[in-house]
Design an enzyme around this catalytic site. Sequence first.
Site, PDB file in Angstrom:
ATOM      1  N   GLY A   1     -16.273  -5.613  10.630  1.00 59.57           N
ATOM      2  CA  GLY A   1     -15.321  -5.191   9.600  1.00 59.57           C
ATOM      3  C   GLY A   1     -15.835  -5.391   8.186  1.00 59.57           C
TER       4      GLY A   1
ATOM      5  CE  LYS B   1      -4.208  -1.828   2.132  1.00 57.12           C
ATOM      6  NZ  LYS B   1      -5.215  -1.690   3.181  1.00 57.12           N
TER       7      LYS B   1
ATOM      8  N   GLY C   1      -1.401   0.690   8.982  1.00 58.46           N
ATOM      9  CA  GLY C   1      -1.967   1.374   7.817  1.00 58.46           C
ATOM     10  C   GLY C   1      -3.441   1.699   7.982  1.00 58.46           C
TER      11      GLY C   1
ATOM     12  CG  ASP D   1      -8.271   0.547   3.360  1.00 55.21           C
ATOM     13  OD1 ASP D   1      -9.114  -0.262   2.914  1.00 55.21           O
ATOM     14  OD2 ASP D   1      -7.042   0.334   3.345  1.00 55.21           O
TER      15      ASP D   1
HETATM   16  P1  NAP Z   1      -0.483  -3.193   9.875  1.00 56.91           P
HETATM   17  O1  NAP Z   1      -0.104  -1.954   9.140  1.00 56.91           O
HETATM   18  O2  NAP Z   1       0.425  -4.366   9.837  1.00 56.91           O
HETATM   19  O3  NAP Z   1      -0.724  -2.760  11.437  1.00 56.91           O
HETATM   20  C1  NAP Z   1      -1.057  -3.727  12.397  1.00 56.91           C
HETATM   21  C2  NAP Z   1      -1.273  -3.055  13.760  1.00 56.91           C
HETATM   22  O4  NAP Z   1      -1.716  -4.080  14.658  1.00 56.91           O
HETATM   23  C3  NAP Z   1      -0.037  -2.436  14.375  1.00 56.91           C
HETATM   24  O5  NAP Z   1      -0.413  -1.298  15.100  1.00 56.91           O
HETATM   25  C4  NAP Z   1       0.450  -3.534  15.344  1.00 56.91           C
HETATM   26  O6  NAP Z   1       1.095  -3.020  16.482  1.00 56.91           O
HETATM   27  C5  NAP Z   1      -0.856  -4.121  15.786  1.00 56.91           C
HETATM   28  N1  NAP Z   1      -0.687  -5.514  16.218  1.00 56.91           N
HETATM   29  C6  NAP Z   1      -0.411  -6.590  15.433  1.00 56.91           C
HETATM   30  N2  NAP Z   1      -0.347  -7.707  16.183  1.00 56.91           N
HETATM   31  C7  NAP Z   1      -0.556  -7.332  17.473  1.00 56.91           C
HETATM   32  C8  NAP Z   1      -0.597  -8.019  18.712  1.00 56.91           C
HETATM   33  N3  NAP Z   1      -0.417  -9.350  18.782  1.00 56.91           N
HETATM   34  N4  NAP Z   1      -0.840  -7.314  19.838  1.00 56.91           N
HETATM   35  C9  NAP Z   1      -1.031  -5.983  19.797  1.00 56.91           C
HETATM   36  N5  NAP Z   1      -1.009  -5.266  18.641  1.00 56.91           N
HETATM   37  C10 NAP Z   1      -0.776  -5.930  17.502  1.00 56.91           C
HETATM   38  O7  NAP Z   1      -1.908  -3.729   9.372  1.00 56.91           O
HETATM   39  P2  NAP Z   1      -3.147  -2.898   8.766  1.00 56.91           P
HETATM   40  O8  NAP Z   1      -2.973  -2.728   7.302  1.00 56.91           O
HETATM   41  O9  NAP Z   1      -3.361  -1.673   9.601  1.00 56.91           O
HETATM   42  O10 NAP Z   1      -4.331  -3.958   8.974  1.00 56.91           O
HETATM   43  C11 NAP Z   1      -4.708  -4.334  10.271  1.00 56.91           C
HETATM   44  C12 NAP Z   1      -5.922  -5.260  10.231  1.00 56.91           C
HETATM   45  O11 NAP Z   1      -7.018  -4.595   9.638  1.00 56.91           O
HETATM   46  C13 NAP Z   1      -5.716  -6.540   9.409  1.00 56.91           C
HETATM   47  O12 NAP Z   1      -6.297  -7.598  10.128  1.00 56.91           O
HETATM   48  C14 NAP Z   1      -6.505  -6.264   8.126  1.00 56.91           C
HETATM   49  O13 NAP Z   1      -7.020  -7.466   7.567  1.00 56.91           O
HETATM   50  C15 NAP Z   1      -7.636  -5.384   8.640  1.00 56.91           C
HETATM   51  N6  NAP Z   1      -8.191  -4.491   7.616  1.00 56.91           N
HETATM   52  C16 NAP Z   1      -9.542  -4.523   7.415  1.00 56.91           C
HETATM   53  C17 NAP Z   1     -10.115  -3.674   6.472  1.00 56.91           C
HETATM   54  C18 NAP Z   1     -11.602  -3.709   6.235  1.00 56.91           C
HETATM   55  O14 NAP Z   1     -12.054  -3.169   5.211  1.00 56.91           O
HETATM   56  N7  NAP Z   1     -12.398  -4.259   7.120  1.00 56.91           N
HETATM   57  C19 NAP Z   1      -9.305  -2.785   5.728  1.00 56.91           C
HETATM   58  C20 NAP Z   1      -7.920  -2.759   6.000  1.00 56.91           C
HETATM   59  C21 NAP Z   1      -7.376  -3.619   6.951  1.00 56.91           C
HETATM   60  P3  NAP Z   1       2.691  -2.719  16.529  1.00 56.91           P
HETATM   61  O15 NAP Z   1       2.845  -1.354  15.950  1.00 56.91           O
HETATM   62  O16 NAP Z   1       3.000  -2.813  17.971  1.00 56.91           O
HETATM   63  O17 NAP Z   1       3.351  -3.798  15.680  1.00 56.91           O
END
Ligand code: NAP
Length: 272
Positions: free
Chosen positions: A236, A69, A131, A105
């Site tokens: 979601g 992204k 993200g 998003d």
């Molecule tokens: P990302 O950029 O990898 O960020 C993940 C975040 O989650 C970070 O803040 C990370 O914290 C935290 N995290 C991960 N594992 C953790 C744990 N075990 N304990 C505490 N915090 C944890 O991912 P993203 O793109 O933001 O996406 C995140 C989620 O949203 C995914 O599951 C994705 O499938 C979902 N999503 C859904 C939609 C929708 O339309 N519904 C759209 C986009 C994304 P740290 O900074 O400490 O690593």
Amino acid sequence: MKVDQHTALYGVIGNPVRHSLSPALHNAAFSVTDLNAVYLAFEAKDIEECIRGIKALGIKGISITIPFKTAVMPYLDEIDPLARRIGAVNTIVNHNGRLKGYNTDALGALKALEEKTKLPGMTCLIIGAGGAARAIGFMLKEKGVAVSIGNRSPKRGKELARSLECLYLPLDEIGVGKADILVQTTPVGMYPHIDQCLIPEHILEEGMVVMDIIYNPLETRLKKMAAERGCTTINGLRMFIHQGMEQFRLWTGLSAPLNLIQTVLEEELRTT
Ligand code: NAP
């Protein structure tokens, strides 16, 4: 579905991408609007090569997902100002060989929240600083919501809080303030770890709006807990459908019936 020499090609690029619900969403939307188009999933390693491929083959529109992204941005001809502010692109529109990047998003989350609550003047605690949190944080701030960020890693949490000019809280302190809205953006609680939840039950108060952006499962542990405590809940899938429908609108100028798309995706989640 009719596929012939006029069929337009769309798709999602990511890695991994085989779990993506986007093909089900967009192929259902093409079918219901009677467009001669198909949408495929492309698992890729090199985003620069993919961009050359999009141009060379005249692919009309692409969704971008993890991990590209942000990495895709330098290869695009133009970037929408909101996507530029967020620092991430999840949608590419091919305008006769010129590729423009957008972020849907943020709009998806906004529309899902607006179905259940008014936003200006509200307070919102966002859990996570990746993200999705970034996109949602920027959009809510623009809508007059006072945002705060709770995140595991202080470095990433503080960085996002600085960009949003808001408060950062370590996860063990997220209960200190009261928020009208809570948005959970981490993968914690996602299949197969469906019993996990970062949010302590006692901070979920009656009347709060709680959105978990995870859509597999539809009923996360957080969503169940929040419903039991009298919160208004949003799953979601609703955000996902709205972000996908905004992509569809950018590509085709058309909209598809949301509830029909929701039924298709719920069925897809039940059977995969
Ligand atoms: P990302 O950029 O990898 O960020 C993940 C975040 O989650 C970070 O803040 C990370 O914290 C935290 N995290 C991960 N594992 C953790 C744990 N075990 N304990 C505490 N915090 C944890 O991912 P993203 O793109 O933001 O996406 C995140 C989620 O949203 C995914 O599951 C994705 O499938 C979902 N999503 C859904 C939609 C929708 O339309 N519904 C759209 C986009 C994304 P740290 O900074 O400490 O690593």
